[in-house]
Design a protein around this motif. Structure first.
Motif, PDB file in Angstrom:
ATOM      1  N   VAL A 104       0.831  -1.202   0.000  1.00  0.00           N
ATOM      2  CA  VAL A 104       0.000   0.000   0.000  1.00  0.00           C
ATOM      3  C   VAL A 104       0.870   1.258   0.000  1.00  0.00           C
ATOM      4  O   VAL A 104       0.582   2.230  -0.717  1.00  0.00           O
ATOM      5  CB  VAL A 104      -0.942  -0.001   1.223  1.00  0.00           C
ATOM      6  CG1 VAL A 104      -1.622   1.353   1.385  1.00  0.00           C
ATOM      7  CG2 VAL A 104      -1.989  -1.106   1.076  1.00  0.00           C
ATOM      8  N   ILE A 105       1.943   1.241   0.795  1.00  0.00           N
ATOM      9  CA  ILE A 105       2.842   2.400   0.851  1.00  0.00           C
ATOM     10  C   ILE A 105       3.478   2.661  -0.510  1.00  0.00           C
ATOM     11  O   ILE A 105       3.503   3.795  -1.009  1.00  0.00           O
ATOM     12  CB  ILE A 105       3.931   2.194   1.917  1.00  0.00           C
ATOM     13  CG1 ILE A 105       3.327   2.234   3.328  1.00  0.00           C
ATOM     14  CG2 ILE A 105       5.026   3.265   1.792  1.00  0.00           C
ATOM     15  CD1 ILE A 105       4.302   1.870   4.422  1.00  0.00           C
ATOM     16  N   LEU A 110       2.988   5.817  -5.582  1.00  0.00           N
ATOM     17  CA  LEU A 110       2.996   6.033  -7.027  1.00  0.00           C
ATOM     18  C   LEU A 110       1.749   6.790  -7.482  1.00  0.00           C
ATOM     19  O   LEU A 110       1.823   7.679  -8.334  1.00  0.00           O
ATOM     20  CB  LEU A 110       3.077   4.683  -7.759  1.00  0.00           C
ATOM     21  CG  LEU A 110       4.415   3.940  -7.681  1.00  0.00           C
ATOM     22  CD1 LEU A 110       4.329   2.625  -8.448  1.00  0.00           C
ATOM     23  CD2 LEU A 110       5.557   4.797  -8.230  1.00  0.00           C
ATOM     24  N   VAL A 111       0.607   6.418  -6.899  1.00  0.00           N
ATOM     25  CA  VAL A 111      -0.643   7.119  -7.245  1.00  0.00           C
ATOM     26  C   VAL A 111      -0.553   8.594  -6.858  1.00  0.00           C
ATOM     27  O   VAL A 111      -1.026   9.475  -7.582  1.00  0.00           O
ATOM     28  CB  VAL A 111      -1.845   6.448  -6.543  1.00  0.00           C
ATOM     29  CG1 VAL A 111      -3.112   7.281  -6.750  1.00  0.00           C
ATOM     30  CG2 VAL A 111      -2.047   5.037  -7.070  1.00  0.00           C
ATOM     31  N   LEU A 117      10.091   4.253  -2.695  1.00  0.00           N
ATOM     32  CA  LEU A 117      11.285   3.416  -2.801  1.00  0.00           C
ATOM     33  C   LEU A 117      12.495   4.251  -3.226  1.00  0.00           C
ATOM     34  O   LEU A 117      13.609   4.026  -2.743  1.00  0.00           O
ATOM     35  CB  LEU A 117      11.043   2.276  -3.798  1.00  0.00           C
ATOM     36  CG  LEU A 117      11.879   1.007  -3.611  1.00  0.00           C
ATOM     37  CD1 LEU A 117      11.740   0.471  -2.198  1.00  0.00           C
ATOM     38  CD2 LEU A 117      11.448  -0.057  -4.612  1.00  0.00           C
ATOM     39  N   LYS A 118      12.275   5.217  -4.097  1.00  0.00           N
ATOM     40  CA  LYS A 118      13.371   6.102  -4.500  1.00  0.00           C
ATOM     41  C   LYS A 118      13.836   6.946  -3.319  1.00  0.00           C
ATOM     42  O   LYS A 118      15.039   7.189  -3.148  1.00  0.00           O
ATOM     43  CB  LYS A 118      12.928   7.006  -5.652  1.00  0.00           C
ATOM     44  CG  LYS A 118      14.041   7.922  -6.153  1.00  0.00           C
ATOM     45  CD  LYS A 118      13.565   8.796  -7.306  1.00  0.00           C
ATOM     46  CE  LYS A 118      14.683   9.707  -7.781  1.00  0.00           C
ATOM     47  NZ  LYS A 118      14.254  10.571  -8.911  1.00  0.00           N
ATOM     48  N   MET A 119      12.896   7.382  -2.480  1.00  0.00           N
ATOM     49  CA  MET A 119      13.261   8.151  -1.293  1.00  0.00           C
ATOM     50  C   MET A 119      14.138   7.323  -0.349  1.00  0.00           C
ATOM     51  O   MET A 119      15.058   7.838   0.277  1.00  0.00           O
ATOM     52  CB  MET A 119      11.999   8.599  -0.542  1.00  0.00           C
ATOM     53  CG  MET A 119      11.127   9.568  -1.298  1.00  0.00           C
ATOM     54  SD  MET A 119       9.609   9.940  -0.354  1.00  0.00           S
ATOM     55  CE  MET A 119       8.693  10.905  -1.561  1.00  0.00           C
ATOM     56  N   LEU A 120      13.839   6.009  -0.259  1.00  0.00           N
ATOM     57  CA  LEU A 120      14.567   5.140   0.651  1.00  0.00           C
ATOM     58  C   LEU A 120      15.905   4.683   0.091  1.00  0.00           C
ATOM     59  O   LEU A 120      16.867   4.500   0.832  1.00  0.00           O
ATOM     60  CB  LEU A 120      13.719   3.893   0.971  1.00  0.00           C
ATOM     61  CG  LEU A 120      12.425   4.133   1.753  1.00  0.00           C
ATOM     62  CD1 LEU A 120      11.643   2.833   1.869  1.00  0.00           C
ATOM     63  CD2 LEU A 120      12.724   4.699   3.137  1.00  0.00           C
ATOM     64  N   MET A 121      15.969   4.480  -1.231  1.00  0.00           N
ATOM     65  CA  MET A 121      17.153   3.872  -1.831  1.00  0.00           C
ATOM     66  C   MET A 121      17.873   4.770  -2.820  1.00  0.00           C
ATOM     67  O   MET A 121      18.822   4.342  -3.472  1.00  0.00           O
ATOM     68  CB  MET A 121      16.763   2.562  -2.542  1.00  0.00           C
ATOM     69  CG  MET A 121      16.145   1.517  -1.634  1.00  0.00           C
ATOM     70  SD  MET A 121      15.755   0.005  -2.531  1.00  0.00           S
ATOM     71  CE  MET A 121      17.396  -0.516  -3.070  1.00  0.00           C
ATOM     72  N   PHE A 135      10.357  -0.092 -11.145  1.00  0.00           N
ATOM     73  CA  PHE A 135      10.978  -0.826 -10.036  1.00  0.00           C
ATOM     74  C   PHE A 135      10.047  -0.848  -8.819  1.00  0.00           C
ATOM     75  O   PHE A 135       9.817  -1.891  -8.196  1.00  0.00           O
ATOM     76  CB  PHE A 135      12.301  -0.129  -9.681  1.00  0.00           C
ATOM     77  CG  PHE A 135      13.169  -0.871  -8.702  1.00  0.00           C
ATOM     78  CD1 PHE A 135      13.612  -2.157  -8.961  1.00  0.00           C
ATOM     79  CD2 PHE A 135      13.568  -0.257  -7.520  1.00  0.00           C
ATOM     80  CE1 PHE A 135      14.443  -2.829  -8.058  1.00  0.00           C
ATOM     81  CE2 PHE A 135      14.395  -0.917  -6.611  1.00  0.00           C
ATOM     82  CZ  PHE A 135      14.822  -2.210  -6.883  1.00  0.00           C
ATOM     83  N   THR A 136       9.493   0.309  -8.492  1.00  0.00           N
ATOM     84  CA  THR A 136       8.601   0.418  -7.333  1.00  0.00           C
ATOM     85  C   THR A 136       7.292  -0.328  -7.574  1.00  0.00           C
ATOM     86  O   THR A 136       6.778  -1.000  -6.668  1.00  0.00           O
ATOM     87  CB  THR A 136       8.312   1.898  -7.035  1.00  0.00           C
ATOM     88  OG1 THR A 136       9.556   2.572  -6.798  1.00  0.00           O
ATOM     89  CG2 THR A 136       7.417   2.051  -5.820  1.00  0.00           C
ATOM     90  N   LEU A 137       6.748  -0.218  -8.774  1.00  0.00           N
ATOM     91  CA  LEU A 137       5.510  -0.935  -9.106  1.00  0.00           C
ATOM     92  C   LEU A 137       5.704  -2.440  -8.952  1.00  0.00           C
ATOM     93  O   LEU A 137       4.856  -3.138  -8.372  1.00  0.00           O
ATOM     94  CB  LEU A 137       5.083  -0.602 -10.538  1.00  0.00           C
ATOM     95  CG  LEU A 137       3.856  -1.362 -11.065  1.00  0.00           C
ATOM     96  CD1 LEU A 137       2.619  -1.031 -10.236  1.00  0.00           C
ATOM     97  CD2 LEU A 137       3.613  -1.036 -12.541  1.00  0.00           C
ATOM     98  N   ARG A 138       6.811  -2.946  -9.455  1.00  0.00           N
ATOM     99  CA  ARG A 138       7.082  -4.387  -9.360  1.00  0.00           C
ATOM    100  C   ARG A 138       7.178  -4.836  -7.911  1.00  0.00           C
ATOM    101  O   ARG A 138       6.622  -5.878  -7.538  1.00  0.00           O
ATOM    102  CB  ARG A 138       8.381  -4.733 -10.106  1.00  0.00           C
ATOM    103  CG  ARG A 138       8.264  -4.636 -11.615  1.00  0.00           C
ATOM    104  CD  ARG A 138       9.570  -5.061 -12.266  1.00  0.00           C
ATOM    105  NE  ARG A 138       9.524  -4.938 -13.711  1.00  0.00           N
ATOM    106  CZ  ARG A 138      10.532  -5.284 -14.530  1.00  0.00           C
ATOM    107  NH1 ARG A 138      11.664  -5.751 -14.011  1.00  0.00           N
ATOM    108  NH2 ARG A 138      10.423  -5.154 -15.826  1.00  0.00           N
ATOM    109  N   TYR A 139       7.877  -4.056  -7.084  1.00  0.00           N
ATOM    110  CA  TYR A 139       8.000  -4.442  -5.676  1.00  0.00           C
ATOM    111  C   TYR A 139       6.664  -4.349  -4.944  1.00  0.00           C
ATOM    112  O   TYR A 139       6.350  -5.183  -4.093  1.00  0.00           O
ATOM    113  CB  TYR A 139       9.070  -3.605  -4.964  1.00  0.00           C
ATOM    114  CG  TYR A 139      10.387  -4.333  -4.910  1.00  0.00           C
ATOM    115  CD1 TYR A 139      10.608  -5.335  -3.966  1.00  0.00           C
ATOM    116  CD2 TYR A 139      11.394  -4.055  -5.831  1.00  0.00           C
ATOM    117  CE1 TYR A 139      11.808  -6.028  -3.935  1.00  0.00           C
ATOM    118  CE2 TYR A 139      12.594  -4.754  -5.802  1.00  0.00           C
ATOM    119  CZ  TYR A 139      12.793  -5.735  -4.854  1.00  0.00           C
ATOM    120  OH  TYR A 139      13.968  -6.448  -4.838  1.00  0.00           O
ATOM    121  N   GLY A 140       5.874  -3.339  -5.272  1.00  0.00           N
ATOM    122  CA  GLY A 140       4.559  -3.228  -4.651  1.00  0.00           C
ATOM    123  C   GLY A 140       3.689  -4.430  -4.963  1.00  0.00           C
ATOM    124  O   GLY A 140       3.038  -5.000  -4.075  1.00  0.00           O
TER     125      GLY A 140
END
Length: 209
Positions: A104-105, A110-111, A117-121, A135-140
């Motif tokens: 959800v996070i 993304l929505v 994820l970019k903020m974290l990594m 990358f973030t969509l795939r992990y979500g």
């Protein structure tokens, strides 16, 4: 002349510390289950292992990354609920809730046009925004799939099977999925004209159990 931000030895030691934080509670839980053959009793081990891992990580690095911190706190909460009510249902629901929360996070970010994820990594990987979104969509979606799979396993198999899945199944799937993202990471780094480091190309969010 400025000093390097971290020597290879320091990076290596910090890598071991991060690994201990990521796996401390999970390893303690598995050992506890092997010894006691009881999820409720193993929850004591999970709580103790997670608490020690978080303390060690904070003392060594003076900070805790958000994802391991949230995962560790949830382990403490659900482990404590399992011990207090003597009901393993809380332990079984922990991976479902944790994975769903991260899904959800990431997907909600993304929505909202904020790439969590970019903020974290972002300090570890330099990639184009388009690749970061993929990358973030795939992990979500991966986290969501693991949440669903955990529900299927604990509802249809005995405790021993679920305990093995929690320790080795989720970990193995996460490692394989992370490795499968290496081509995307390398493409993103090339698009951003950043030098491609083989170690960075396999970088991924921390293991979340």
């Amino acid at each position: 002349m400025t000093e390097p931000s971290a020597t290879p030895d320091k990076k290596k030691s910090h890598g071991w510390i991060r690994t201990a934080v990521d796996f401390g509670g999970l390893l303690a839980f598995f050992i506890g289950y092997l010894v006691t053959h009881s999820l409720v009793a193993a929850a004591w081990w999970l709580v103790a292992g997670s608490a020690v891992a978080l303390v060690v990580g904070y003392v060594a690095e003076k900070r805790l990354a958000p994802m391991p911190l949230i995962s560790g706190v949830l382990a403490l909460v659900f482990g404590s609920l399992t011990v207090f009510f003597k009901d393993p249902i809380f332990l079984k629901l922990k991976p479902t809730i944790t994975m769903t929360l991260f899904a959800v996070i990431l997907l909600g970010g993304l929505v909202a046009k904020k790439n969590v994820l970019k903020m974290l990594m972002g300090s570890e990987l330099v990639m184009s925004d388009a690749v970061w979104r993929t990358f973030t969509l795939r992990y979500g979606l991966f986290f969501l799939a693991i949440a669903i799979l955990n529900e299927i396993v604990w509802r249809n198999f005995d405790e021993g099977v679920w305990a093995t899945f929690k320790v080795f199944g989720i970990l193995g799937l996460t490692v394989l999925f992370s490795l499968s993202q290496a081509p995307l990471i390398m493409r993103g780094m090339k698009e951003s004209e950043a030098p491609v480091d083989p170690e960075e190309a396999t970088a991924a969010p921390p293991i979340i159990e």
